[in-house]
Structures are given as structure tokens and as C-alpha cells.
Motif scaffolding. Structure first.
Motif, short mmCIF file in Angstrom:
data_model
loop_
_atom_site.label_atom_id
_atom_site.label_comp_id
_atom_site.label_asym_id
_atom_site.label_seq_id
_atom_site.Cartn_x
_atom_site.Cartn_y
_atom_site.Cartn_z
N ASN A 108 0.86 -1.23 0.09
CA ASN A 108 -0.22 0.12 0.00
C ASN A 108 0.75 1.08 -0.09
OD1 ASN A 108 -2.97 -1.16 0.75
ND2 ASN A 108 -1.52 -2.22 1.84
N ILE A 109 1.89 1.21 -0.71
CA ILE A 109 3.07 2.21 -0.56
C ILE A 109 2.26 3.55 -1.05
CG2 ILE A 109 3.89 1.83 -3.01
CD1 ILE A 109 5.70 2.92 0.32
N TYR A 110 1.50 3.45 -2.09
CA TYR A 110 0.74 4.72 -2.38
C TYR A 110 0.06 5.65 -1.40
CZ TYR A 110 2.64 4.20 -7.22
OH TYR A 110 3.60 4.23 -8.33
N SER A 111 -0.58 4.63 -0.60
CA SER A 111 -1.48 5.22 0.62
C SER A 111 -0.80 5.41 1.82
CB SER A 111 -2.63 4.41 0.49
OG SER A 111 -2.35 3.16 1.09
N ILE A 112 0.40 5.55 1.98
CA ILE A 112 1.24 5.72 3.19
C ILE A 112 1.72 7.09 3.08
CG2 ILE A 112 3.11 5.06 4.55
CD1 ILE A 112 0.87 3.04 4.35
N ASN A 113 1.68 7.81 4.26
CA ASN A 113 2.25 9.19 4.53
C ASN A 113 3.10 8.99 5.55
OD1 ASN A 113 0.69 10.58 2.62
ND2 ASN A 113 -0.88 10.82 4.36
N VAL A 114 4.10 10.05 5.64
CA VAL A 114 5.19 9.90 6.82
C VAL A 114 4.52 10.05 8.33
CG1 VAL A 114 7.02 11.53 8.05
CG2 VAL A 114 6.98 10.97 5.54
N GLU A 115 3.18 10.68 8.05
CA GLU A 115 2.34 10.87 9.52
C GLU A 115 1.90 9.65 10.04
OE1 GLU A 115 1.93 12.60 6.95
OE2 GLU A 115 1.84 14.61 7.10
N GLY A 124 13.56 13.95 11.49
CA GLY A 124 12.68 14.40 10.02
C GLY A 124 12.99 13.76 8.88
N PRO A 125 12.79 12.29 8.95
CA PRO A 125 13.16 11.53 7.88
C PRO A 125 12.09 11.53 6.64
CG PRO A 125 12.14 10.12 9.36
CD PRO A 125 11.94 11.75 10.13
N SER A 126 12.38 11.24 5.60
CA SER A 126 11.69 10.89 4.43
C SER A 126 10.76 9.65 4.58
CB SER A 126 12.52 10.85 3.04
OG SER A 126 13.02 9.80 3.00
N LEU A 127 9.87 9.52 3.72
CA LEU A 127 8.90 8.28 3.82
C LEU A 127 9.91 7.17 3.43
CD1 LEU A 127 6.13 6.87 3.85
CD2 LEU A 127 5.81 7.33 1.42
N LYS A 128 10.75 7.47 2.39
CA LYS A 128 11.34 6.19 1.78
C LYS A 128 12.29 5.71 3.25
CE LYS A 128 14.80 7.18 -0.97
NZ LYS A 128 15.81 7.46 -1.93
N ASP A 129 13.01 6.61 3.85
CA ASP A 129 13.83 6.29 5.13
C ASP A 129 13.06 5.54 5.92
OD1 ASP A 129 15.91 7.89 3.80
OD2 ASP A 129 15.58 9.64 5.18
N LEU A 130 11.84 5.79 6.31
CA LEU A 130 11.11 5.06 7.33
C LEU A 130 10.67 3.65 6.63
CD1 LEU A 130 8.98 7.96 8.61
CD2 LEU A 130 10.80 6.86 9.67
N VAL A 131 10.29 3.46 5.48
CA VAL A 131 9.73 2.31 5.12
C VAL A 131 11.00 1.26 4.86
CG1 VAL A 131 8.92 1.18 3.03
CG2 VAL A 131 7.81 3.27 3.89
N VAL A 132 12.11 1.75 4.38
CA VAL A 132 13.31 1.06 4.22
C VAL A 132 13.84 0.60 5.49
CG1 VAL A 132 15.78 1.04 3.31
CG2 VAL A 132 13.85 1.93 1.98
N ALA A 184 8.50 10.59 -4.75
CA ALA A 184 9.02 11.80 -4.25
C ALA A 184 9.34 12.67 -5.49
CB ALA A 184 10.40 11.20 -3.79
N ASN A 185 9.41 12.34 -6.55
CA ASN A 185 9.95 13.44 -7.72
C ASN A 185 8.61 13.80 -8.34
OD1 ASN A 185 12.76 13.04 -7.40
ND2 ASN A 185 12.51 11.14 -8.61
N LEU A 186 7.31 13.31 -7.95
CA LEU A 186 6.24 14.01 -8.71
C LEU A 186 6.02 15.55 -8.19
CD1 LEU A 186 3.42 11.22 -7.24
CD2 LEU A 186 4.25 11.75 -9.80
N PRO A 187 5.35 16.31 -9.04
CA PRO A 187 5.27 17.62 -8.77
C PRO A 187 4.40 17.81 -7.62
CG PRO A 187 4.06 16.82 -10.80
CD PRO A 187 4.68 15.59 -10.60
N LEU A 188 4.36 19.05 -6.99
CA LEU A 188 3.93 19.23 -5.89
C LEU A 188 2.44 19.27 -5.79
CD1 LEU A 188 4.07 20.62 -2.93
CD2 LEU A 188 4.02 22.71 -3.93
N HIS A 189 1.67 19.58 -6.80
CA HIS A 189 0.15 19.39 -6.81
C HIS A 189 0.04 17.87 -6.80
CE1 HIS A 189 1.11 19.01 -11.23
NE2 HIS A 189 -0.03 18.56 -11.39
#
Length: 256
Positions: free
Chosen positions: A36-43, A73-81, A106-111
Motif C-alpha cells: 500500500n505504498i501509494y497510500s502511506i504518509n510520513v504521518e 525528520g526523515p523521508s517516507l523512503k527512510d522510514l519504510v526502508v 518523491a519526484n512527482l510535482p507538488l500538486h
């Protein structure tokens, strides 16, 4: 899906924030993150997870690493890995493939990132938070980055959030405007359902004809409404408290 757990099974499960799921092992948690990686947030990663890892699964070293990571203050990738590498459930090449996907996110545009965030809150039933995010997207400077269809999809999701948090009237407006932009049958059906929910029978009939809904489709839409309302009892008491209770039960019955 069967999950082979090599580590200790917890007596008390970990309840992931924003998700109505309970996890009894690190492997089970990792499998959920992976699928479910697309539905996971750092929160989703909080200190309570570190406490659970240490107290319930005997992963003290991993818990210590997680606490330290959260402080930085890690990124989502840091936490998942970090978690995936904390057990042997996934092979190295599988983790590498997931990293590629996370780099793409992570490389997606901001919007697009903001939309994923709003959609995640909506999917998790955090309707108030999702509504705030959709409002910022629809009325802020990022709105111009969405295509007409994408803007309609945002309106549709805002309609769902309005349906659950405020009024059926606002949801009705959102779904109607969404359909004008995205042409999605789901938006049209949601619009017509909100008309029935508000006892706008005449307008429902008129709009069904206006939008080319066949008698069979209109019957199916009405049937969904009848089935939902049949599960909700209205006492006839028109007090504000009883009306709010009825509205809450009706929202749950429709499960938009």
C-alpha cells in the motif's frame, strides 16, 4: 494473503494511525507498507510504533533506530526502508524495486503530491483533514496544474468529504460540478443519490432525464438509496439531536 512470521507475535496489536487495521507482527506491518505504498504518509509513523516494536515484538534495536530517525525528520523512503530491513520478509531486490517506486513518488510535482496526501486522508476516513487539503488544491495556486478532468476528480472527492463532515447540500454541488468536468458516471450517480437523500424527488426525475439516465439506471440508483435508508430507522423526532443522529447513520449506510 498468508504472511509467514519469523519474529515474535504481539499480544497487543499495533493500531496504525489513520488506518483501521491492527498488526500483530513486524512482518505483517511490512507487508502492508509494501502493498500500500501509494497510500502511506510520513504521518503514519509515530513514536507509538517504536514503543510497540520494543515492548510487543522484542525489536529493541529497531525501535531505537526508528526513534532516532523520527527525531531527524526523515523521508517516507527512510522510514519504510528502515522497517523493511528490520526483518527478512522481503528480499533485497524486492526492496530495491520499492525504492524505485518511492523515488518516483518523491519526484512527482507538488500538486500531485498534495493530491496523494488529500486522497490518503480521505481513504483513511480522515474527512475533515482531507477536506482542508482539497479546498487548498481547488482554490489555491496549484489548481491551474490540474487538467479539467483531474479538477473534476478533486471536486468529486471533496464532495465525499463534504458528505461526511458538513451537509448533503455541499456534497450535491460538488458532485454536480465534478460531473461537468470529469464526465464520470460515478460523480453523476453520487449527485443523484444526494438528491434522493434530501427528498428532492422531482429534481431527481428531471436531472435523470436531463443527463440521459435510462429508466433501468434510474431504478438501480434509487434501489441503492432504498437499500441504504432501509438500514436506518427514523423515529420521526425532528429535534436537532435526532436529525443529526439520523444523518450520521445515513452517511454510514451509504459509505461514500
Amino acid at each position: 494473503m498468508f504472511i509467514i512470521c519469523q519474529g515474535k507475535l504481539a499480544k497487543e496489536p499495533y493500531l496504525m494511525p489513520f488506518v483501521d487495521k491492527a498488526f500483530y507482527s513486524l512482518e505483517e506491518l511490512c507487508a502492508y507498507l509494501y502493498e500500500n505504498i501509494y497510500s502511506i504518509n510520513v504521518e503514519f509513523f509515530q513514536s507509538s510504533l517504536a514503543d510497540w516494536l520494543e515492548e510487543e515484538t522484542d525489536n529493541g534495536a529497531l525501535a531505537k533506530k526508528l526513534r532516532y530517525a523520527l527525531e531527524q525528520g526523515p523521508s517516507l523512503k527512510d522510514l519504510v526502508v528502515l522497517l523493511l530491513c528490520g526483518c527478512d520478509y522481503y528480499k533485497e531486490d524486492e526492496i530495491r524495486k520499492l525504492i524505485v517506486i518511492m523515488d518516483g513518488i518523491a519526484n512527482l510535482p507538488l500538486h500531485q503530491k498534495r493530491k496523494i496526501k488529500a486522497d490518503n486522508f480521505l481513504r483513511a476516513g480522515r474527512y475533515g483533514k482531507s477536506l482542508l487539503e482539497y479546498r487548498r488544491l481547488l482554490h489555491g495556486g496549484l489548481a491551474m496544474n490540474f487538467s479539467t478532468e483531474e479538477y473534476g476528480d478533486l471536486l468529486h472527492n471533496q464532495g465525499i468529504a463534504h458528505f461526511h463532515t458538513s451537509s448533503f447540500v455541499r456534497a450535491e454541488k460538488d458532485f454536480k460540478e465534478a460531473y461537468a468536468r470529469n464526465g464520470a458516471k460515478s460523480s453523476l450517480k453520487h449527485y443523484l443519490w444526494t438528491l434522493l437523500i434530501q427528498d428532492k424527488e422531482k429534481l431527481f426525475a428531471e436531472e435523470a432525464i436531463h443527463y440521459g439516465i435510462s429508466p433501468e439506471e434510474a431504478k438501480a440508483i434509487r434501489l441503492r438509496y432504498v437499500e441504504a435508508t432501509a438500514r436506518v430507522e427514523f423515529s420521526g423526532d425532528s429535534s436537532q439531536e435526532k436529525l443529526e443522529q439520523y444523518g450520521a447513520e445515513l452517511r454510514q449506510a451509504f459509505a461514500f
